[in-house]
Design a protein around this motif. Sequence first.
Motif, PDB file in Angstrom:
ATOM      1  N   ILE A  73      19.195  17.525  16.302  1.00 37.35           N
ATOM      2  CA  ILE A  73      17.819  17.569  16.804  1.00 37.35           C
ATOM      3  C   ILE A  73      17.161  18.861  16.341  1.00 37.35           C
ATOM      4  CG2 ILE A  73      16.357  17.548  18.849  1.00 37.35           C
ATOM      5  CD1 ILE A  73      18.577  16.036  20.302  1.00 37.35           C
ATOM      6  N   PRO A  74      16.150  18.779  15.471  1.00 39.59           N
ATOM      7  CA  PRO A  74      15.479  19.993  14.989  1.00 39.59           C
ATOM      8  C   PRO A  74      14.586  20.591  16.074  1.00 39.59           C
ATOM      9  CG  PRO A  74      14.361  18.043  14.154  1.00 39.59           C
ATOM     10  CD  PRO A  74      15.597  17.554  14.883  1.00 39.59           C
ATOM     11  N   PRO A  75      14.115  21.827  15.860  1.00 33.69           N
ATOM     12  CA  PRO A  75      13.205  22.431  16.842  1.00 33.69           C
ATOM     13  C   PRO A  75      11.940  21.593  16.983  1.00 33.69           C
ATOM     14  CG  PRO A  75      13.203  23.666  14.780  1.00 33.69           C
ATOM     15  CD  PRO A  75      14.332  22.686  14.696  1.00 33.69           C
ATOM     16  N   LYS A  76      11.505  21.358  18.228  1.00 34.90           N
ATOM     17  CA  LYS A  76      10.382  20.456  18.454  1.00 34.90           C
ATOM     18  C   LYS A  76       9.142  21.150  19.025  1.00 34.90           C
ATOM     19  CE  LYS A  76      12.962  16.166  19.204  1.00 34.90           C
ATOM     20  NZ  LYS A  76      13.218  15.063  20.171  1.00 34.90           N
ATOM     21  N   SER A  77       9.319  21.878  20.103  1.00 35.92           N
ATOM     22  CA  SER A  77       8.170  22.343  20.888  1.00 35.92           C
ATOM     23  C   SER A  77       7.947  23.845  20.794  1.00 35.92           C
ATOM     24  CB  SER A  77       8.360  21.935  22.357  1.00 35.92           C
ATOM     25  OG  SER A  77       8.546  20.539  22.462  1.00 35.92           O
ATOM     26  N   LEU A  78       8.526  24.484  19.805  1.00 36.80           N
ATOM     27  CA  LEU A  78       8.387  25.931  19.699  1.00 36.80           C
ATOM     28  C   LEU A  78       6.958  26.336  19.332  1.00 36.80           C
ATOM     29  CD1 LEU A  78      11.653  26.847  17.770  1.00 36.80           C
ATOM     30  CD2 LEU A  78      11.227  27.015  20.219  1.00 36.80           C
ATOM     31  N   HIS A  79       6.431  27.345  20.005  1.00 35.02           N
ATOM     32  CA  HIS A  79       5.096  27.846  19.695  1.00 35.02           C
ATOM     33  C   HIS A  79       5.195  28.979  18.675  1.00 35.02           C
ATOM     34  CE1 HIS A  79       2.478  25.692  22.642  1.00 35.02           C
ATOM     35  NE2 HIS A  79       3.676  25.404  23.127  1.00 35.02           N
ATOM     36  N   PHE A  80       5.891  28.676  17.594  1.00 34.44           N
ATOM     37  CA  PHE A  80       5.979  29.534  16.421  1.00 34.44           C
ATOM     38  C   PHE A  80       5.443  28.746  15.234  1.00 34.44           C
ATOM     39  CE2 PHE A  80       9.633  31.276  18.848  1.00 34.44           C
ATOM     40  CZ  PHE A  80       9.329  32.627  18.806  1.00 34.44           C
ATOM     41  N   THR A  81       4.899  29.459  14.257  1.00 27.96           N
ATOM     42  CA  THR A  81       4.658  28.794  12.982  1.00 27.96           C
ATOM     43  C   THR A  81       6.006  28.619  12.287  1.00 27.96           C
ATOM     44  OG1 THR A  81       4.395  30.834  11.698  1.00 27.96           O
ATOM     45  CG2 THR A  81       2.419  29.944  12.797  1.00 27.96           C
ATOM     46  N   ALA A  82       6.023  27.774  11.284  1.00 24.61           N
ATOM     47  CA  ALA A  82       7.266  27.547  10.551  1.00 24.61           C
ATOM     48  C   ALA A  82       7.808  28.846   9.975  1.00 24.61           C
ATOM     49  CB  ALA A  82       7.032  26.524   9.437  1.00 24.61           C
ATOM     50  N   LYS A  83       6.927  29.655   9.381  1.00 23.23           N
ATOM     51  CA  LYS A  83       7.384  30.906   8.770  1.00 23.23           C
ATOM     52  C   LYS A  83       7.850  31.898   9.825  1.00 23.23           C
ATOM     53  CE  LYS A  83       6.290  34.336   5.271  1.00 23.23           C
ATOM     54  NZ  LYS A  83       5.304  34.804   4.262  1.00 23.23           N
ATOM     55  N   GLU A  84       7.154  31.966  10.949  1.00 18.79           N
ATOM     56  CA  GLU A  84       7.575  32.877  12.028  1.00 18.79           C
ATOM     57  C   GLU A  84       8.972  32.521  12.525  1.00 18.79           C
ATOM     58  OE1 GLU A  84       3.243  33.973  14.085  1.00 18.79           O
ATOM     59  OE2 GLU A  84       4.464  32.300  14.844  1.00 18.79           O
ATOM     60  N   TYR A  85       9.204  31.232  12.721  1.00 19.01           N
ATOM     61  CA  TYR A  85      10.511  30.786  13.219  1.00 19.01           C
ATOM     62  C   TYR A  85      11.622  31.118  12.229  1.00 19.01           C
ATOM     63  CZ  TYR A  85      14.315  27.539  14.269  1.00 19.01           C
ATOM     64  OH  TYR A  85      15.553  26.987  14.519  1.00 19.01           O
TER      65      TYR A  85
END
Length: 276
Positions: A73-85
């Motif tokens: 299960i990949p990250p779903k609800s994170l309030h990061f941009t892709a690059k930030e994550y």
Amino acid sequence: MRMIELKDVDVKIGDQVILNNVSISLKEKECVAVIGENGTGKSLFLKLLAGVVSPTKGQVRRDIKKYGYAPEIPPKSLHFTAKEYLTHMGRIEGMNREELENRLTLLFKQFNFNFHQDYIYKLSKGNKQKINLMQSLLREPSILLLDEPLSGLDPHSQENLLQYLKQLKEKKTTILFTCHEGLLKENLADRILLIENKEVKEGEMKTEKSYRTVQFSGNLDEISPLINKTVDMQTLRRLQDGGYEVNVEATNSDKLLLTIINQGGKIKFLSKKSRI
């Protein structure tokens, strides 16, 4: 050289034994497919290898400098941009800023990913899966553990991932993945592990027919009767853009393409040979 060795390992969830008396080793430069029915413990087995869960009984020995793990299960609800994550994950792994920037540039290009500044929770399932895969590859791991890596990816992205994993295999990266479909198993694996009845055992390498995936547009009412003479129509499905996708035995692919073109259709995508 043995990179991971399990000896007499049990894993329980609560009082239930999921994996029982597992003794197996993963060697350097192997490419291993893990198969089994749903609920047999494939994902748990990968978590065990990655060190995410610990054995209830037995020993796990690891001789790994760098490993990558992409969960099911990949990250779903994170309030990061892709690059930030991905930047955050790279820093956790001890990568410096320049090293991380260079690596992300290469991975974004490899995965044809153009959503660097988009928030993850807004992205499609396929793009979330790409982020999941990229984080597992940040440190150029010597062993790569992938849980259903094709999940959510469109046919183009699946083919791209297959070719990239082949490159890693040629560079002697050890790769272990779970799968249901045959694309990776039949085109990448040189060893199969079967999980059933709480046991992990050697599976059989089978030779199966080669297939190609064809995506096309056109008038299905005119084309389908002729396609039906070439392929099994049960494999035909409608795409979101209004086109169609069909799997066909590689030996019949040229005949199918000619049929579609002669009826005024347009070929949008043709995969390389694979096993399904």
